[in-house]
Design a protein around this motif. Structure first.
Motif, short mmCIF file in Angstrom:
data_model
loop_
_atom_site.label_atom_id
_atom_site.label_comp_id
_atom_site.label_asym_id
_atom_site.label_seq_id
_atom_site.Cartn_x
_atom_site.Cartn_y
_atom_site.Cartn_z
N SER A 67 -51.88 83.82 8.18
CA SER A 67 -51.97 84.66 6.99
C SER A 67 -50.63 85.26 6.63
N PHE A 121 -53.11 91.15 15.30
CA PHE A 121 -51.77 91.67 15.11
C PHE A 121 -51.16 92.18 16.41
N PRO A 132 -48.10 89.27 13.10
CA PRO A 132 -49.36 88.57 13.38
C PRO A 132 -49.38 87.96 14.78
N LEU A 168 -52.64 97.82 5.15
CA LEU A 168 -52.11 96.55 5.64
C LEU A 168 -53.04 95.46 5.13
N ILE A 217 -48.77 88.63 5.17
CA ILE A 217 -49.14 90.04 5.30
C ILE A 217 -48.20 90.94 4.51
N THR A 221 -53.82 91.18 4.59
CA THR A 221 -53.51 89.81 5.00
C THR A 221 -54.27 88.85 4.09
N TYR A 265 -47.57 95.55 4.00
CA TYR A 265 -47.99 96.90 4.38
C TYR A 265 -47.29 97.90 3.47
#
Length: 351
Positions: free
Chosen positions: A207, A170, A162, A218, A209, A220, A211
């Protein structure tokens, strides 16, 4: 040939993932299905936790991140037996020690760990005996990356981190820690904050995250408010879902974003078919009032489940307040960490 091609494709992909204007989220008001779950506490062998923040289970091992661990940040156990294996991530100032631990991820047999205070990602592998971790490599992050608080692994040569400058959402970082490119934007409707208080806005929009390389999603989830962002890095689409508590609330004081409103999400996981997120939903006023009354409950009592496009599927109501989760869809199990209990690992059977 492999790396240049990957980087070229990455740049084309990122250029296509920045098209969602700020404040253009799709609202949701509730979930079509609400299910109550009762958890089973998993006994662990000889472990004392201060703040069991995250849990990851891979094969026959469970690793727990103790955010405020006295001597080590990571505790490892056999799964499902719960027998202690080893501690890792010693607190200290030596080159091999850690100053902090924000998150950790499995990549095959390697465990990657993020130390924000050292601005470093460390990769470790298990010894041949399987009962200890060995430090294999360390990646010092580019100085242009402002205090990395989370990360995921995009592929074997690239991390996603991030961006807290407020300019983007990002950073893509290579295996040597070099910043490749930034992408995305903060999907806020507060145009004035975008113009005048970007760093404070980025702090408020902190946030968690995750993935999934299989489906390229991805996700968040905001620590304040109730916003879920979904970036599909395979088809270059982006969706923003905003719940009843709206986007993060904050006020600016001496350049910093001071949180207001509610505590939102505390963890998110993208599986092959859905997105799972721990939600708190308690206001800071309520938290303060509880503290004055001696009620010290920390964590969220809900796990929200969305499909890969962010459409609400179901809401789990838990009998524990939890922070981190590890979802095994194949077995229909959610493991969660309860920071309020001496035995902090809880297992839930999904319904």
């Amino acid at each position: 040939m492999k790396n240049p091609i990957n980087i070229l494709l990455l740049f084309v992909l990122l250029a296509a993932c920045t098209s969602v204007p700020a404040g253009k989220g799709i609202s949701y008001s509730d979930f079509p299905k609400t299910v109550k779950l009762e958890g089973q506490v998993i006994p662990l062998d000889t472990a004392v936790f201060r703040y069991p923040f995250r849990i990851r289970i891979e094969g026959g091992r469970a690793v727990v991140l103790d955010l405020h661990g006295a001597d080590h940040f990571f505790q490892m156990f056999t799964y499902p037996d719960g027998n202690y294996l080893a501690s890792y991530g010693k607190r200290g100032d030596s080159p091999a020690d850690m100053l902090s631990a924000e998150n950790f991820r499995w990549n095959g047999d390697k465990l990657w760990m993020l130390d924000a205070n050292k601005s470093e990602l460390t990769g470790a592998v298990f010894s041949e005996s399987g009962d200890s971790l060995l430090r294999e490599e360390a990646v010092t992050l580019d100085k242009e990356i402002l205090r990395a608080l989370d990360f995921v692994q995009y592929d074997d040569s690239t991390f996603i981190i991030p961006d807290y400058s407020g300019d983007n959402r990002f950073c893509f970082v290579n295996r040597k820690g070099k910043l490749l490119r930034k992408f995305g934007n903060i999907p806020t409707a507060k145009e004035e904050a975008l113009e005048r208080s970007r760093p404070a806005l980025a702090q408020a929009w902190r946030s968690f995250i995750d993935y999934n390389p299989k489906n390229g999603v991805l996700a968040t989830a905001t620590q304040l408010g109730e916003v879920l962002e979904i970036y599909n890095l395979k088809d270059s689409t982006q969706v923003v879902r905003i719940g009843p508590h709206n986007e993060p609330e904050f006020k600016v004081s001496q350049g910093y974003g001071i949180p207001m409103g509610i505590m939102g999400f505390s963890d998110v996981q993208v599986t092959d078919s859905a997105i799972y997120a721990v939600f708190h939903g308690r206001s800071f006023k309520e938290i303060a009032q509880n503290a004055q009354q001696g009620i010290q409950v920390d964590g969220g009592q809900y796990i929200y489940v969305f499909n890969l496009k962010g459409e609400p599927l179901r809401k789990y109501v838990l009998d524990h307040y939890v922070y981190g989760i590890s979802v095994n869809e194949q077995k229909g199990i959610i493991f969660a960490t309860d920071v309020n209990k001496d035995e902090p690992i809880v297992e839930y059977q999904m319904k």
